[in-house]
Design a protein around this motif. Structure first.
Motif, PDB file in Angstrom:
ATOM      1  N   ILE A  97       8.758  -4.397   9.257  1.00 41.48           N
ATOM      2  CA  ILE A  97       8.560  -2.847   8.983  1.00 41.48           C
ATOM      3  C   ILE A  97       9.257  -2.328  10.194  1.00 41.48           C
ATOM      4  CG2 ILE A  97       6.872  -1.282   8.463  1.00 41.48           C
ATOM      5  CD1 ILE A  97       4.733  -3.021   7.913  1.00 41.48           C
ATOM      6  N   PRO A  98      10.602  -2.297  10.013  1.00 42.90           N
ATOM      7  CA  PRO A  98      11.613  -1.547  11.015  1.00 42.90           C
ATOM      8  C   PRO A  98      11.394  -0.304  11.271  1.00 42.90           C
ATOM      9  CG  PRO A  98      12.782  -2.450   9.152  1.00 42.90           C
ATOM     10  CD  PRO A  98      11.501  -2.924   8.781  1.00 42.90           C
ATOM     11  N   THR A  99      10.966   0.666  10.345  1.00 41.08           N
ATOM     12  CA  THR A  99      10.691   1.920  10.294  1.00 41.08           C
ATOM     13  C   THR A  99       9.259   2.369  10.878  1.00 41.08           C
ATOM     14  OG1 THR A  99      10.004   2.038   7.821  1.00 41.08           O
ATOM     15  CG2 THR A  99      12.574   2.444   8.695  1.00 41.08           C
ATOM     16  N   LEU A 100       8.533   1.342  11.253  1.00 40.50           N
ATOM     17  CA  LEU A 100       7.022   1.610  11.514  1.00 40.50           C
ATOM     18  C   LEU A 100       7.109   2.659  12.767  1.00 40.50           C
ATOM     19  CD1 LEU A 100       4.217   0.246  11.258  1.00 40.50           C
ATOM     20  CD2 LEU A 100       4.691  -0.859  13.602  1.00 40.50           C
ATOM     21  N   ARG A 101       6.149   3.836  12.358  1.00 41.94           N
ATOM     22  CA  ARG A 101       5.946   4.983  13.458  1.00 41.94           C
ATOM     23  C   ARG A 101       4.557   5.306  13.666  1.00 41.94           C
ATOM     24  NH1 ARG A 101       7.388   7.323   8.650  1.00 41.94           N
ATOM     25  NH2 ARG A 101       6.002   9.104   8.029  1.00 41.94           N
ATOM     26  N   LEU A 102       4.461   5.944  14.861  1.00 45.89           N
ATOM     27  CA  LEU A 102       2.966   6.551  15.018  1.00 45.89           C
ATOM     28  C   LEU A 102       2.868   7.614  13.893  1.00 45.89           C
ATOM     29  CD1 LEU A 102       0.555   6.151  16.760  1.00 45.89           C
ATOM     30  CD2 LEU A 102       1.698   7.876  18.414  1.00 45.89           C
ATOM     31  N   ASP A 103       1.774   7.632  13.436  1.00 41.00           N
ATOM     32  CA  ASP A 103       1.585   8.614  12.450  1.00 41.00           C
ATOM     33  C   ASP A 103       0.638   9.650  13.042  1.00 41.00           C
ATOM     34  OD1 ASP A 103       2.000   9.820   9.959  1.00 41.00           O
ATOM     35  OD2 ASP A 103       0.180   8.926   8.871  1.00 41.00           O
ATOM     36  N   ALA A 104       0.602  10.170  14.113  1.00 43.34           N
ATOM     37  CA  ALA A 104      -0.318  10.960  14.793  1.00 43.34           C
ATOM     38  C   ALA A 104       0.222  11.368  16.220  1.00 43.34           C
ATOM     39  CB  ALA A 104      -1.802  10.616  15.013  1.00 43.34           C
TER      40      ALA A 104
ATOM     41  N   THR B 126     -12.739  -3.554  28.018  1.00 42.06           N
ATOM     42  CA  THR B 126     -11.649  -3.366  28.210  1.00 42.06           C
ATOM     43  C   THR B 126     -11.267  -1.786  27.577  1.00 42.06           C
ATOM     44  OG1 THR B 126     -11.216  -4.100  25.751  1.00 42.06           O
ATOM     45  CG2 THR B 126     -10.913  -5.588  27.596  1.00 42.06           C
ATOM     46  N   TYR B 127     -10.228  -1.152  27.576  1.00 44.19           N
ATOM     47  CA  TYR B 127      -9.859   0.177  27.025  1.00 44.19           C
ATOM     48  C   TYR B 127      -9.150   0.079  25.977  1.00 44.19           C
ATOM     49  CZ  TYR B 127      -5.211   0.477  29.088  1.00 44.19           C
ATOM     50  OH  TYR B 127      -3.843   0.096  29.421  1.00 44.19           O
ATOM     51  N   GLY B 128      -9.311   0.953  24.987  1.00 40.00           N
ATOM     52  CA  GLY B 128      -8.274   0.801  23.642  1.00 40.00           C
ATOM     53  C   GLY B 128      -8.269   1.937  22.950  1.00 40.00           C
ATOM     54  N   VAL B 129      -7.988   2.085  21.572  1.00 42.70           N
ATOM     55  CA  VAL B 129      -8.158   3.109  20.787  1.00 42.70           C
ATOM     56  C   VAL B 129      -9.197   2.856  19.737  1.00 42.70           C
ATOM     57  CG1 VAL B 129      -5.751   4.035  21.231  1.00 42.70           C
ATOM     58  CG2 VAL B 129      -6.128   2.218  19.581  1.00 42.70           C
ATOM     59  N   HIS B 130      -9.892   4.018  19.259  1.00 41.41           N
ATOM     60  CA  HIS B 130     -10.592   3.690  18.043  1.00 41.41           C
ATOM     61  C   HIS B 130      -9.902   3.527  16.743  1.00 41.41           C
ATOM     62  CE1 HIS B 130     -14.465   4.540  20.046  1.00 41.41           C
ATOM     63  NE2 HIS B 130     -13.953   5.714  20.617  1.00 41.41           N
ATOM     64  N   SER B 131      -8.597   4.039  16.647  1.00 40.85           N
ATOM     65  CA  SER B 131      -7.662   3.932  15.622  1.00 40.85           C
ATOM     66  C   SER B 131      -6.353   3.975  15.934  1.00 40.85           C
ATOM     67  CB  SER B 131      -8.125   4.627  14.223  1.00 40.85           C
ATOM     68  OG  SER B 131      -7.850   6.164  14.632  1.00 40.85           O
ATOM     69  N   LEU B 132      -5.351   3.707  15.152  1.00 40.87           N
ATOM     70  CA  LEU B 132      -3.919   3.762  15.346  1.00 40.87           C
ATOM     71  C   LEU B 132      -3.292   4.050  14.063  1.00 40.87           C
ATOM     72  CD1 LEU B 132      -1.974   3.785  17.898  1.00 40.87           C
ATOM     73  CD2 LEU B 132      -1.500   1.409  17.021  1.00 40.87           C
ATOM     74  N   PRO B 133      -3.284   5.136  13.618  1.00 37.49           N
ATOM     75  CA  PRO B 133      -2.601   5.661  12.547  1.00 37.49           C
ATOM     76  C   PRO B 133      -1.029   5.244  12.549  1.00 37.49           C
ATOM     77  CG  PRO B 133      -3.246   7.516  13.414  1.00 37.49           C
ATOM     78  CD  PRO B 133      -3.642   6.345  14.235  1.00 37.49           C
ATOM     79  N   VAL B 134      -0.477   4.712  11.427  1.00 34.04           N
ATOM     80  CA  VAL B 134       0.723   4.293  11.643  1.00 34.04           C
ATOM     81  C   VAL B 134       1.438   4.648  10.057  1.00 34.04           C
ATOM     82  CG1 VAL B 134       0.794   2.899  13.638  1.00 34.04           C
ATOM     83  CG2 VAL B 134       0.485   1.983  11.258  1.00 34.04           C
ATOM     84  N   ALA B 135       2.604   4.693   9.893  1.00 34.12           N
ATOM     85  CA  ALA B 135       3.245   5.110   8.468  1.00 34.12           C
ATOM     86  C   ALA B 135       4.716   4.334   8.813  1.00 34.12           C
ATOM     87  CB  ALA B 135       3.508   6.575   8.418  1.00 34.12           C
ATOM     88  N   TRP B 136       5.579   4.162   7.658  1.00 39.27           N
ATOM     89  CA  TRP B 136       6.922   3.798   7.569  1.00 39.27           C
ATOM     90  C   TRP B 136       7.284   4.207   6.351  1.00 39.27           C
ATOM     91  CZ3 TRP B 136       2.307   1.224   7.072  1.00 39.27           C
ATOM     92  CH2 TRP B 136       1.976   0.555   5.669  1.00 39.27           C
TER      93      TRP B 136
ATOM     94  N   GLY C 156       0.675  -1.228   0.178  1.00 38.90           N
ATOM     95  CA  GLY C 156      -0.092   0.055  -0.182  1.00 38.90           C
ATOM     96  C   GLY C 156       0.810   1.241   0.147  1.00 38.90           C
ATOM     97  N   PRO C 157       0.283   2.474   0.462  1.00 42.32           N
ATOM     98  CA  PRO C 157       0.624   3.757   0.269  1.00 42.32           C
ATOM     99  C   PRO C 157       1.793   4.204   1.442  1.00 42.32           C
ATOM    100  CG  PRO C 157      -1.430   3.988   1.089  1.00 42.32           C
ATOM    101  CD  PRO C 157      -1.229   2.594   1.044  1.00 42.32           C
ATOM    102  N   GLY C 158       1.950   3.286   2.204  1.00 46.86           N
ATOM    103  CA  GLY C 158       3.089   3.453   3.351  1.00 46.86           C
ATOM    104  C   GLY C 158       2.530   3.999   4.671  1.00 46.86           C
ATOM    105  N   GLN C 159       1.002   4.006   4.847  1.00 42.82           N
ATOM    106  CA  GLN C 159       0.427   4.459   6.071  1.00 42.82           C
ATOM    107  C   GLN C 159      -0.919   3.799   6.192  1.00 42.82           C
ATOM    108  OE1 GLN C 159      -0.729   8.794   3.906  1.00 42.82           O
ATOM    109  NE2 GLN C 159      -0.449   8.800   5.973  1.00 42.82           N
ATOM    110  N   VAL C 160      -1.334   3.313   7.152  1.00 45.52           N
ATOM    111  CA  VAL C 160      -2.775   2.589   7.607  1.00 45.52           C
ATOM    112  C   VAL C 160      -3.085   2.843   8.768  1.00 45.52           C
ATOM    113  CG1 VAL C 160      -1.870   0.577   5.956  1.00 45.52           C
ATOM    114  CG2 VAL C 160      -1.276   0.577   8.164  1.00 45.52           C
TER     115      VAL C 160
END
Length: 413
Positions: A383-390, A403-413, A145-149
């Protein structure tokens, strides 16, 4: 005991804390500060819950280990003193089938025996290769894909949904239905009627599926339960509702641990580097347990009721008193985990209580560990360069469910 909480340090009194206790906004992955204060100052004390009742709150690791296996501590949610999570749970308790989640021995022992087999270590370990294949294919799709999901949609939800569908014998093409319905059942903010409809829809779905498995069995858990029904070892209703419970628990919690675990590791790059660079399965397994300890995603506490007077420490829990075990506070107990606020994947963390403890310890813990080991051992390496995209402060946390969690977790690499 009065409705005031006495502080043993200052002698001051005040109203009982309301449970669940509020988290600190600036530290959303840590236990509630009040829970940690109580653990250090008054580890067994009263709190007030939504209906005005005042169950005991147990926050220290050693006290939880002493009480959770005690036969006087009951999972019977029909007891008048049981501390329900919310009004909906209280309303449906009388009509909820007796399962491993709301019974004690010997009934609990009988029911657990009927479903324990597929979740023992040896059988779960045979799933490692299929789980690895699922994870690799999903990562291949990410990399194409485009490098972010949104990692929640790309990995965290599909992995456990695919795995539990395969294990139970549930068609994966129905995953949107059971994910949506499961979320409604667990959502403490959902309207009771909406949650009831979702629960009923899941029960009807499993009822039909088990009937199909009875006529045409396959090599899966629902077929095994259908066989036990035919052998008279469990009723059809027990099989249906056990299937619902496993379907819900089998994907919701693991999905949360994949997304929140990744977030926690991204916030601790030194630990992420250790995990990314290792091929030692023991270190990967230890990392999973440390992340489970650190996050302890069950936020509503383990709920029980005393069936007899119990003397522990300097308090007496009376027969009929409700008891809540705050797992996160216990998993950050400095007497057991020095510098507990520090994520350290080399720390011996297996004695955490993220899965509970005692006879009602999580049935699916071996499956959850395997899935997390495969994801944590593969995703960051591939994906060694995975990073948080927010920015972490911009993430929307979900505190509506068990349980607690997140509604979404944007990441990029």
């Amino acid at each position: 005991m009065s409705d005031a909480l006495s502080c043993p340090v200052t002698g001051a009194t005040g109203p009982l804390p309301e449970y669940p206790l509020p988290r600190a906004e600036q530290c959303p992955l840590a236990p509630a500060p009040v829970a940690q204060e109580l653990r250090n100052e008054k580890p067994i004390t009263k709190v007030r819950i939504w209906n005005g009742s005042t169950p005991w709150l147990v926050t220290r690791h050693a006290d939880q280990r002493a009480l959770l296996p005690d036969s006087r501590v009951s999972d019977d949610d029909l007891d008048p003193g049981f501390p329900y999570v919310n009004a909906h749970r209280a309303e449906i308790a009388p009509i909820t089938p007796r399962l491993i989640t709301n019974t004690d021995a010997p009934e609990h022992t009988r029911l657990r025996r009927t479903v324990n087999g597929p979740f023992v270590v040896k059988r779960i370990e045979k799933m490692r290769e299929p789980v690895q294949k699922i994870v690799d294919e999903l990562i291949d799709r990410m990399l194409a894909g485009p490098g972010q999901v949104d990692l929640l949609k790309a990995i965290a939800l599909p992995v456990p949904s695919l795995v539990i569908a395969e294990l139970l014998g549930v068609p994966y093409e129905d995953h949107d239905f059971f994910q949506r319905s499961s979320s409604l059942v667990l959502d403490g903010s959902a309207a009771p009627e909406e949650a009831r409809k979702a629960s009923g829809a899941l029960a009807a779905y499993l009822d039909n599926l088990i009937k199909l498995k009875t006529a045409d069995p396959d090599d899966d858990v629902l077929s095994e339960m259908a066989g036990r029904v035919q052998a008279g070892e469990m009723t059809h209703s027990e099989a249906v509702h056990m299937g619902v419970a496993m379907l819900i628990a089998g994907h919701e919690t693991t999905a949360t641990m994949i997304s929140l675990g990744t977030l926690a590791l991204l916030q601790h790059p030194d630990q992420l580097a250790l995990l990314r660079e290792t091929d030692d399965p023991k270190l990967i397994a230890n990392a999973v347990d440390e992340v489970l300890r650190y996050l302890s995603i069950v936020q509503t506490g383990v709920r029980r009721v005393a069936k007899d007077d119990i003397e522990i420490g300097d308090v007496v829990i009376r027969k009929g008193d409700g008891i809540i075990f705050d797992l996160h506070a216990a998993n950050w107990d400095p007497e057991v985990f020095p510098e507990a606020e520090r994520l350290d994947i080399t720390r011996p963390a297996r004695i955490h209580q993220a899965f509970g403890y005692g006879p009602h310890q999580c049935l699916g813990q071996n499956l959850a560990r395997l899935e997390l080991q495969v994801v944590y051992g593969t995703l960051y390496r591939r994906i060694p360069t995975l990073r948080l995209d927010a920015a972490i402060e911009d993430l929307e946390f979900d505190h509506t469910g068990t349980t607690y969690g997140v509604h979404s977790l944007p990441v990029a690499w």
